[in-house]
Design an enzyme around this catalytic site. Structure first.
Site: not given
Length: 334
Positions: A15, A17, A213
């Site tokens: 991922d 961001d 995250d």
């Protein structure tokens, strides 16, 4: 030498961001960790729910935060959204775009005709993140959706991690349109499986590791696609959120950041499960934590607590000694 995560997996799907960077600010250690993955001969893919940038723009942005990448290594939810539209619409169908120019370009690339205004010829609405989306954009989409147009959301991320903190994401704008239309969109990006599976397939991987995250997108997407996952605590995920995670949102591994992918970290040490240094007992839905070693690792405690909370009914956590209290406070569980 201890077995590492890269010994267990044949590609890493990152991922962006909240995992590699916060907006324009690189997350410390991320670039070095990704370079190490490449050095170990593992293909890298960058899989993002952010539909506001093209693969070329993502590659350029990665370069600015110290990460070398090629556009073919980038998979975006804009691409996934366009592909989903093409599955349901004939060539040349008109699609109302709510989002950035990159989303419009992806719609055009699959043989559909993008527009920004509602008309009776609009067959579908596709909605992706753009910082420029306003009321007038949502109003055009509202008219189309209420008139029966197919509605595709690139993702449902309620927030977007930035260098300034959590800001409204595409999911927040989707929620506004949902409230105005009483309709539910089809979702193209994470946590749906196709985006991650396509990225893994492009790398020739059969046992990819998904790193992110967010539990509700990155980790849930990994579960849906059948891949193991590593959650990092550099973005949205918190200790409290982890303890309350539903079965489909539970990671296999947990780490503070991407440096866990470097060669000196054992895969076993990163697994969710009982860990040395801590004793956790549960009574009346309260988990009591006791330190059994002077220098016990606080992340080992979180891995241990996740194991206990996911297998028992835990509504509260308490410390039995000062070291446990200090560790719980540092995790936001004090």
């Amino acid at each position: 030498m201890a077995e590492t995560l890269l010994d267990r997996h044949d590609a890493v799907l990152f991922d962006l961001d909240g995992t590699v960077y916060h907006g324009t600010r690189p997350i410390p250690g991320a670039a070095e960790a990704i370079a190490h993955v490449r050095k170990r001969g593992r293909p890298v893919r960058f899989v993002t729910n952010n539909a506001s940038k093209s693969p070329e723009a993502v590659t350029e942005h990665l370069g600015k935060v110290g990460v070398t990448a090629e556009p073919v290594e980038v998979s975006t939810s804009a691409q996934a959204g366009a592909a989903l539209l093409r599955e349901h619409l004939p060539a040349g169908a008109v699609v109302l775009v709510v989002g950035a120019a990159s989303l419009e370009a992806e719609v055009r690339a699959v043989g559909l005709r993008p527009t920004r205004q509602y008309g009776t010829d609009v067959a579908a609405v596709v909605q992706g993140h753009s910082p420029d989306t306003g009321w007038s954009d949502l109003a055009e989409a509202c008219l189309a959706v209420r008139d029966g147009a197919l509605w595709v959301a690139c993702n449902l991320d309620a927030t977007l991690p930035t260098e300034r903190g959590q800001l409204p994401g595409n999911g927040a704008m989707v929620a506004a349109l949902r409230a105005a239309t009483d309709r539910e969109p089809m979702v193209a990006g994470k946590p749906e499986a196709p985006l991650l599976r396509t990225a893994a397939s492009s790398a020739g991987a059969t046992s990819a590791l998904v790193v992110g995250d967010r539990l509700d997108t990155d980790i849930a997407g990994a579960a849906a696609a059948g891949y193991r996952s590593l959650v990092v605590l550099t973005g949205v995920a918190t200790a409290r959120r982890l303890l309350a995670a539903e079965p489909g949102e539970r990671p296999d591994y947990l780490a503070a950041d991407l440096t866990a992918l470097t060669h000196w970290v054992s895969a076993t040490d990163l697994e969710i499960g009982p860990r040395p240094g801590w004793r956790v007992t549960v009574a009346d839905s309260v988990a009591t934590v006791e330190s059994t070693e002077p220098a016990a690792d606080r992340l080992h405690l979180l891995r241990h607590l996740c194991y206990v909370a996911w297998s028992s009914s835990v509504t509260n956590v308490r410390a039995a000694d000062p070291r446990a209290e200090e560790a719980l406070t540092s995790l936001g569980l004090g």
